[in-house]
Design an enzyme around this catalytic site. Sequence first.
Site, PDB file in Angstrom:
ATOM      1  N   LYS A  89       0.981  -2.457  16.876  1.00 28.03           N
ATOM      2  CA  LYS A  89       1.819  -1.862  15.829  1.00 28.03           C
ATOM      3  C   LYS A  89       3.300  -1.971  16.153  1.00 28.03           C
ATOM      4  O   LYS A  89       4.114  -2.188  15.266  1.00 28.03           O
ATOM      5  CB  LYS A  89       1.442  -0.396  15.611  1.00 28.03           C
ATOM      6  CG  LYS A  89       0.268  -0.259  14.677  1.00 28.03           C
ATOM      7  CD  LYS A  89       0.093   1.164  14.198  1.00 28.03           C
ATOM      8  CE  LYS A  89      -1.123   1.212  13.272  1.00 28.03           C
ATOM      9  NZ  LYS A  89      -1.721   2.520  13.194  1.00 28.03           N
ATOM     10  N   LYS A 145      -7.227  -8.491  10.532  1.00 25.86           N
ATOM     11  CA  LYS A 145      -8.049  -7.436   9.939  1.00 25.86           C
ATOM     12  C   LYS A 145      -7.615  -7.155   8.496  1.00 25.86           C
ATOM     13  O   LYS A 145      -6.409  -7.154   8.224  1.00 25.86           O
ATOM     14  CB  LYS A 145      -7.845  -6.192  10.808  1.00 25.86           C
ATOM     15  CG  LYS A 145      -8.757  -5.049  10.531  1.00 25.86           C
ATOM     16  CD  LYS A 145      -8.447  -3.879  11.455  1.00 25.86           C
ATOM     17  CE  LYS A 145      -7.216  -3.108  11.032  1.00 25.86           C
ATOM     18  NZ  LYS A 145      -7.040  -1.806  11.651  1.00 25.86           N
ATOM     19  N   LYS A 154      -4.829  -1.826   4.590  1.00 31.86           N
ATOM     20  CA  LYS A 154      -4.057  -1.328   3.446  1.00 31.86           C
ATOM     21  C   LYS A 154      -2.578  -1.604   3.647  1.00 31.86           C
ATOM     22  O   LYS A 154      -1.806  -1.566   2.703  1.00 31.86           O
ATOM     23  CB  LYS A 154      -4.257   0.167   3.175  1.00 31.86           C
ATOM     24  CG  LYS A 154      -5.096   0.892   4.167  1.00 31.86           C
ATOM     25  CD  LYS A 154      -5.336   2.348   3.885  1.00 31.86           C
ATOM     26  CE  LYS A 154      -5.832   2.980   5.179  1.00 31.86           C
ATOM     27  NZ  LYS A 154      -6.530   4.160   5.159  1.00 31.86           N
TER      28      LYS A 154
HETATM   29  P1  TYM Z   1      -8.076   4.129   9.340  1.00 33.31           P
HETATM   30  O1  TYM Z   1      -7.568   5.074   8.332  1.00 33.31           O
HETATM   31  O2  TYM Z   1      -7.241   2.959   9.724  1.00 33.31           O
HETATM   32  O3  TYM Z   1      -9.466   3.540   8.870  1.00 33.31           O
HETATM   33  C1  TYM Z   1     -10.544   4.379   8.481  1.00 33.31           C
HETATM   34  C2  TYM Z   1     -11.860   3.754   8.907  1.00 33.31           C
HETATM   35  O4  TYM Z   1     -12.002   2.451   8.328  1.00 33.31           O
HETATM   36  C3  TYM Z   1     -12.289   1.492   9.349  1.00 33.31           C
HETATM   37  N1  TYM Z   1     -11.650   0.210   8.978  1.00 33.31           N
HETATM   38  C4  TYM Z   1     -12.280  -0.973   9.015  1.00 33.31           C
HETATM   39  N2  TYM Z   1     -13.545  -1.310   9.349  1.00 33.31           N
HETATM   40  C5  TYM Z   1     -13.887  -2.623   9.276  1.00 33.31           C
HETATM   41  N3  TYM Z   1     -13.006  -3.597   8.877  1.00 33.31           N
HETATM   42  C6  TYM Z   1     -11.731  -3.293   8.538  1.00 33.31           C
HETATM   43  N4  TYM Z   1     -10.892  -4.247   8.129  1.00 33.31           N
HETATM   44  C7  TYM Z   1     -11.315  -1.933   8.597  1.00 33.31           C
HETATM   45  N5  TYM Z   1     -10.139  -1.280   8.331  1.00 33.31           N
HETATM   46  C8  TYM Z   1     -10.363   0.023   8.580  1.00 33.31           C
HETATM   47  C9  TYM Z   1     -11.660   2.081  10.614  1.00 33.31           C
HETATM   48  O5  TYM Z   1     -12.272   1.553  11.772  1.00 33.31           O
HETATM   49  C10 TYM Z   1     -11.939   3.553  10.440  1.00 33.31           C
HETATM   50  O6  TYM Z   1     -13.240   3.894  10.880  1.00 33.31           O
HETATM   51  N6  TYM Z   1      -7.474   6.372  13.737  1.00 33.31           N
HETATM   52  C11 TYM Z   1      -8.317   6.321  12.564  1.00 33.31           C
HETATM   53  C12 TYM Z   1      -8.457   7.636  11.846  1.00 33.31           C
HETATM   54  C13 TYM Z   1      -8.900   8.770  12.700  1.00 33.31           C
HETATM   55  C14 TYM Z   1     -10.208   8.998  13.203  1.00 33.31           C
HETATM   56  C15 TYM Z   1     -10.141  10.234  13.918  1.00 33.31           C
HETATM   57  C16 TYM Z   1     -11.394   8.275  13.131  1.00 33.31           C
HETATM   58  C17 TYM Z   1      -8.128   9.824  13.111  1.00 33.31           C
HETATM   59  N7  TYM Z   1      -8.873  10.701  13.813  1.00 33.31           N
HETATM   60  C18 TYM Z   1     -11.260  10.732  14.568  1.00 33.31           C
HETATM   61  C19 TYM Z   1     -12.512   8.799  13.787  1.00 33.31           C
HETATM   62  C20 TYM Z   1     -12.440  10.010  14.483  1.00 33.31           C
HETATM   63  C21 TYM Z   1      -7.706   5.323  11.609  1.00 33.31           C
HETATM   64  O7  TYM Z   1      -6.547   5.035  11.632  1.00 33.31           O
HETATM   65  O8  TYM Z   1      -8.557   4.901  10.662  1.00 33.31           O
END
Ligand code: TYM
Length: 353
Positions: A115, A217, A220
């Site tokens: 990032k 990847k 959004k």
């Molecule tokens: P975030 O908001 O980026 O994404 C949410 C979930 O979607 C999955 N994901 C994907 N899976 C497959 N291919 C992709 N291109 C893709 N883009 C996103 C992510 O792996 C995620 O499961 N840090 C986390 C949010 C978070 C969290 C937590 C998750 C905060 N606290 C505690 C689990 C437990 C995040 O930024 O997800």
Amino acid sequence: MSTFKPLVFSGIQPSGNLQLGNYLGAIKRWIALQNEYNCIYCIVDMHALTINPSPEKLKQHTREVTAALLASGIDPQKNILFNQSRVPQHAELAWIFNCIVRIGWMKRMIQFKDKVGKHHEKASLGLFAYPTLMAADILVYRATHVPVGEDQKQHLELARNIAQRFNNDYSCRIASLDLGVAMKAEEKTTSGFFPVVEPLINDTSMRIMSLRDGTKKMSKSDESDLSRINLDDSADDIAKKIRKAKTDSEFFPKTVEELKNRPEADNLITIYAALADSNKRTVLTEFNIKQFSDFKVALTDILVEKLSPISSEMRRLKKDYAYIDSVLKNGSRRASIIAEKNMKHIRDIIGFL
Ligand code: TYM
């Protein structure tokens, strides 16, 4: 084996429209798990603050992501669905974890490095500490299972290390605590206070890639809207994006082995397989075709079939913010009860009066 009662926790950032990677990598699994387990699903608005959204956008995205989760089939009665900032125990535990975690562990986090690139001196401390807040999200509920996409794997390893470190550092205090009926005597000694969380990562759809570049990847935050399918895209948008999706000049593959070094082809077949609840091998044998253009028509059809009920329900829910707000308020109230019960023990363990 853990002696903890299974409890599922996962989170998603309200940083814009949800995209197909979120759906296939995480949400689809969340929906399946809600039939078997107690689940807590969190809109992590405190994490989203690390990208400096305007207050209006943060509110709007929190409601939109809630609408998307409800429209996808998350049941807010059966599960706890809430926004993180309403349960301050997450931040309280994150501070305690900041004092346990070593800077060396944090410096290894790939997502932080990706990032910030070369500009790490200008990155916020919040972005650096993001994974300790994530560990606190999970462990404040003493959750055991976390369904996520593959990109979150390293963060979950950190959460496991933090749980183990806390259990070791405070093992005597933990053993001498009276934790009541929630924690039997053998749990105290065999597992420690925190469970060592298990990541649940889906084999087929663990990493959905950009439609414009199969090595990146799907996200959004990608500048190009053509790189992703948003959950609220219209049928026309989906058809256009799949028509324009990058492929290569080779014929449609017949075997999984032929997908090697063809990331864009691999990605489109992965998406189809995940939507059809199938696998790549079966999809490739089912499609006895030569041209990718024929496959793209079938891919568009299945995307529209699966996503249009979600997008129309999202449109309906977006007109009913009062309902969305009431879901989040009620979920936060239920989450707070569990978080506070655990925090009382944690404060006692670490020696706060
Ligand atoms: P975030 O908001 O980026 O994404 C949410 C979930 O979607 C999955 N994901 C994907 N899976 C497959 N291919 C992709 N291109 C893709 N883009 C996103 C992510 O792996 C995620 O499961 N840090 C986390 C949010 C978070 C969290 C937590 C998750 C905060 N606290 C505690 C689990 C437990 C995040 O930024 O997800």
